[in-house]
Design a protein around this motif. Structure first.
Motif, PDB file in Angstrom:
ATOM      1  N   GLN A 113      12.180  19.929  34.625  1.00  0.00           N
ATOM      2  CA  GLN A 113      11.198  19.725  35.585  1.00  0.00           C
ATOM      3  C   GLN A 113      11.252  20.641  36.701  1.00  0.00           C
ATOM      4  O   GLN A 113      10.346  21.226  37.247  1.00  0.00           O
ATOM      5  CB  GLN A 113      11.207  18.227  35.604  1.00  0.00           C
ATOM      6  N   ALA A 114      12.420  20.536  37.147  1.00  0.00           N
ATOM      7  CA  ALA A 114      12.642  21.352  38.237  1.00  0.00           C
ATOM      8  C   ALA A 114      12.993  22.806  37.959  1.00  0.00           C
ATOM      9  O   ALA A 114      13.286  23.751  38.960  1.00  0.00           O
ATOM     10  CB  ALA A 114      13.771  20.779  39.068  1.00  0.00           C
ATOM     11  N   ARG A 115      12.911  23.301  36.732  1.00  0.00           N
ATOM     12  CA  ARG A 115      13.168  24.974  36.277  1.00  0.00           C
ATOM     13  C   ARG A 115      14.810  25.315  36.908  1.00  0.00           C
ATOM     14  O   ARG A 115      14.670  26.194  37.546  1.00  0.00           O
ATOM     15  CB  ARG A 115      12.133  25.771  36.815  1.00  0.00           C
ATOM     16  N   VAL A 116      15.593  24.192  36.761  1.00  0.00           N
ATOM     17  CA  VAL A 116      16.959  24.470  37.475  1.00  0.00           C
ATOM     18  C   VAL A 116      17.904  24.909  36.174  1.00  0.00           C
ATOM     19  O   VAL A 116      17.590  24.154  35.266  1.00  0.00           O
ATOM     20  CB  VAL A 116      17.305  23.349  38.154  1.00  0.00           C
ATOM     21  N   VAL A 117      18.845  25.540  36.306  1.00  0.00           N
ATOM     22  CA  VAL A 117      19.829  25.996  35.353  1.00  0.00           C
ATOM     23  C   VAL A 117      20.765  24.755  35.083  1.00  0.00           C
ATOM     24  O   VAL A 117      21.077  24.181  36.209  1.00  0.00           O
ATOM     25  CB  VAL A 117      20.550  27.258  35.957  1.00  0.00           C
ATOM     26  N   HIS A 118      21.089  24.280  33.817  1.00  0.00           N
ATOM     27  CA  HIS A 118      21.894  23.226  33.486  1.00  0.00           C
ATOM     28  C   HIS A 118      22.929  23.876  32.891  1.00  0.00           C
ATOM     29  O   HIS A 118      22.613  24.290  31.605  1.00  0.00           O
ATOM     30  CB  HIS A 118      20.844  22.284  32.833  1.00  0.00           C
ATOM     31  N   VAL A 119      23.889  23.521  33.265  1.00  0.00           N
ATOM     32  CA  VAL A 119      25.380  24.107  32.645  1.00  0.00           C
ATOM     33  C   VAL A 119      26.092  22.816  32.246  1.00  0.00           C
ATOM     34  O   VAL A 119      26.370  21.876  32.893  1.00  0.00           O
ATOM     35  CB  VAL A 119      26.473  24.791  33.606  1.00  0.00           C
ATOM     36  N   ILE A 120      26.094  22.649  31.031  1.00  0.00           N
ATOM     37  CA  ILE A 120      26.387  21.335  30.295  1.00  0.00           C
ATOM     38  C   ILE A 120      27.811  21.533  29.443  1.00  0.00           C
ATOM     39  O   ILE A 120      28.026  22.264  28.495  1.00  0.00           O
ATOM     40  CB  ILE A 120      25.448  20.713  29.216  1.00  0.00           C
ATOM     41  N   GLY A 121      28.916  20.792  30.182  1.00  0.00           N
ATOM     42  CA  GLY A 121      30.266  20.956  29.492  1.00  0.00           C
ATOM     43  C   GLY A 121      30.378  19.520  28.593  1.00  0.00           C
ATOM     44  O   GLY A 121      31.350  19.497  27.862  1.00  0.00           O
ATOM     45  N   THR A 122      29.623  18.448  28.967  1.00  0.00           N
ATOM     46  CA  THR A 122      29.628  17.152  28.333  1.00  0.00           C
ATOM     47  C   THR A 122      29.814  17.408  26.405  1.00  0.00           C
ATOM     48  O   THR A 122      29.192  18.107  26.086  1.00  0.00           O
ATOM     49  CB  THR A 122      28.466  16.320  28.448  1.00  0.00           C
ATOM     50  N   THR A 123      30.799  16.661  26.137  1.00  0.00           N
ATOM     51  CA  THR A 123      30.591  16.613  24.465  1.00  0.00           C
ATOM     52  C   THR A 123      30.290  15.305  23.936  1.00  0.00           C
ATOM     53  O   THR A 123      30.227  14.221  24.743  1.00  0.00           O
ATOM     54  CB  THR A 123      32.291  17.024  24.110  1.00  0.00           C
ATOM     55  N   GLY A 124      30.337  15.095  22.802  1.00  0.00           N
ATOM     56  CA  GLY A 124      30.107  13.726  22.101  1.00  0.00           C
ATOM     57  C   GLY A 124      28.552  13.538  21.653  1.00  0.00           C
ATOM     58  O   GLY A 124      28.138  12.445  21.437  1.00  0.00           O
ATOM     59  N   PHE A 125      27.902  14.704  21.804  1.00  0.00           N
ATOM     60  CA  PHE A 125      26.187  14.520  21.376  1.00  0.00           C
ATOM     61  C   PHE A 125      26.177  14.003  19.842  1.00  0.00           C
ATOM     62  O   PHE A 125      27.016  14.862  19.085  1.00  0.00           O
ATOM     63  CB  PHE A 125      25.376  15.750  21.842  1.00  0.00           C
ATOM     64  N   ASN A 126      25.104  13.333  19.505  1.00  0.00           N
ATOM     65  CA  ASN A 126      24.648  13.257  18.097  1.00  0.00           C
ATOM     66  C   ASN A 126      23.543  14.421  17.879  1.00  0.00           C
ATOM     67  O   ASN A 126      23.072  14.905  18.786  1.00  0.00           O
ATOM     68  CB  ASN A 126      24.340  12.120  17.672  1.00  0.00           C
TER      69      ASN A 126
END
Ligand SMILES: NC(=O)C1=CN([C@@H]2O[C@H](COP(=O)(O)OP(=O)(O)OC[C@H]3O[C@@H](n4cnc5c(N)ncnc54)[C@H](OP(=O)(O)O)[C@@H]3O)[C@@H](O)[C@H]2O)C=CC1
Ligand SMILES: O=C(O)C1=N[C@H](C(=O)O)C[C@H](O)C1
Length: 272
Positions: free
Chosen positions: A93-106
């Protein structure tokens, strides 16, 4: 000074959150402008520096993601899947870069992240280190060069607080091996062997997980055949390697077109 991109760290009190906060604070190329924790966290309202046991840094820990993400250019997020999905919606929504290191997604989670990436830049990798991303490329090449006489097994070891298995890195390595072989990982993946499992199936890719003590992260990709064995290994001894990679991804993502990217893109390791 004020032209430097403003970065928000989520899960600021976590193992990676603390490391990321220090890494961004030390960087001459970015500003730490926010630190987010879950609602009701004891650090909420405190200065992040003093909460971490050091000097004041002028960044107050908040539990309001909407307000802090709206002020940022980049969110660096190493938390948990449910939290990351919430932050992805806000970052889009904010058009912001999102760096994702989180793991464990389905699989359903990953679809939601793909949807968010239609509106903003997402850089996601189960491992942000240079060494592991190089290892994925090596794994793909070795898997492509060898036939199914070589059984591929991925063994990973982590600290006793880790909640997901196989690790995000093991899955990246498995994907790379499957790609090298020209097969879909979901069709050949062997996870969680226990009991009378029957013989190993030719062409499958096996995963094993060790959990203990304070192991930062270790990954072996084993190619085992009759009479010989190749082992590709990465050993992480310091979480700073992940934080440095995440900061690099954050700076790389600024000004890019919305979409899903990974560390292979950031590091320029892809084949042409
Ligand atoms: N891609 C990579 O290179 C790496 C990825 N990781 C991954 O990063 C993730 C975090 O790892 P690690 O730092 O060791 O884990 P920690 O448990 O130490 O940290 C996670 C932090 O996120 C916080 N958190 C959870 N939900 C929310 C929320 N809704 N809002 C704000 N904060 C929240 C937790 O708070 P609380 O404690 O209250 O739950 C905690 O402070 C894991 O998925 C791990 O696999 C880790 C290292 C490298
Ligand atoms: O939880 C961790 O600690 C780590 N998680 C990532 C993973 O799941 O592979 C990366 C690294 O190995 C540390």
């Amino acid at each position: 000074m004020t032209d430097l991109p403003g970065i928000v760290i989520t899960g600021a009190s976590g193992r990676m959150g603390r490391m990321l906060a220090r890494t961004v604070q030390d960087s001459p190329r970015a500003r730490l402008i926010g630190a987010l924790e879950r609602p009701g966290h004891p650090w909420t309202g405190q200065d992040l520096g003093t909460a971490m046991g050091g000097a004041e840094i002028g960044v107050t820990v908040t539990d309001d993601p909407l307000e802090v993400i709206a002020r940022a250019q980049v969110v660096i997020d190493f938390t948990a899947p449910a939290a990351t999905l919430e932050f992805a919606t806000l970052a889009a929504q904010a058009r912001v870069v999102h760096v994702i290191g989180t793991t464990g997604f389905n699989a359903a989670d990953l679809k939601k992240l793909e949807a968010a990436a239609r509106h903003a830049v997402i850089v996601r990798a189960g491992n942000m280190s240079l060494g592991v991303n190089l290892l994925t490329q090596l794994t793909k090449r070795v898997a492509a060069a060898l036939d199914e006489d070589f059984d591929i097994e991925i063994v990973e070891a982590h600290h006793n607080q880790k909640v997901d298995a196989p690790s995000g890195t093991a899955l990246m390595l498995g994907e790379a091996a499957a790609e090298g072989r020209g097969v879909a990982l979901e069709n050949v993946s062997d996870r969680g062997r226990d009991g009378i499992t029957g013989k190993r199936e030719r062409g499958h890719i096996g995963f094993s997980a060790i959990r203990g003590g304070d192991i930062v992260g270790e990954h072996d990709v084993i190619f085992a055949a009759a009479g010989e064995r190749i082992v590709l290994r990465h050993i992480a001894t310091d979480r700073a390697i992940f934080a440095r990679g995440a900061l690099r991804a954050a700076l790389w993502g600024l000004g890019r077109k919305p979409g899903s990217y990974d560390m292979i893109d950031v590091l320029g390791l892809g084949e042409n």
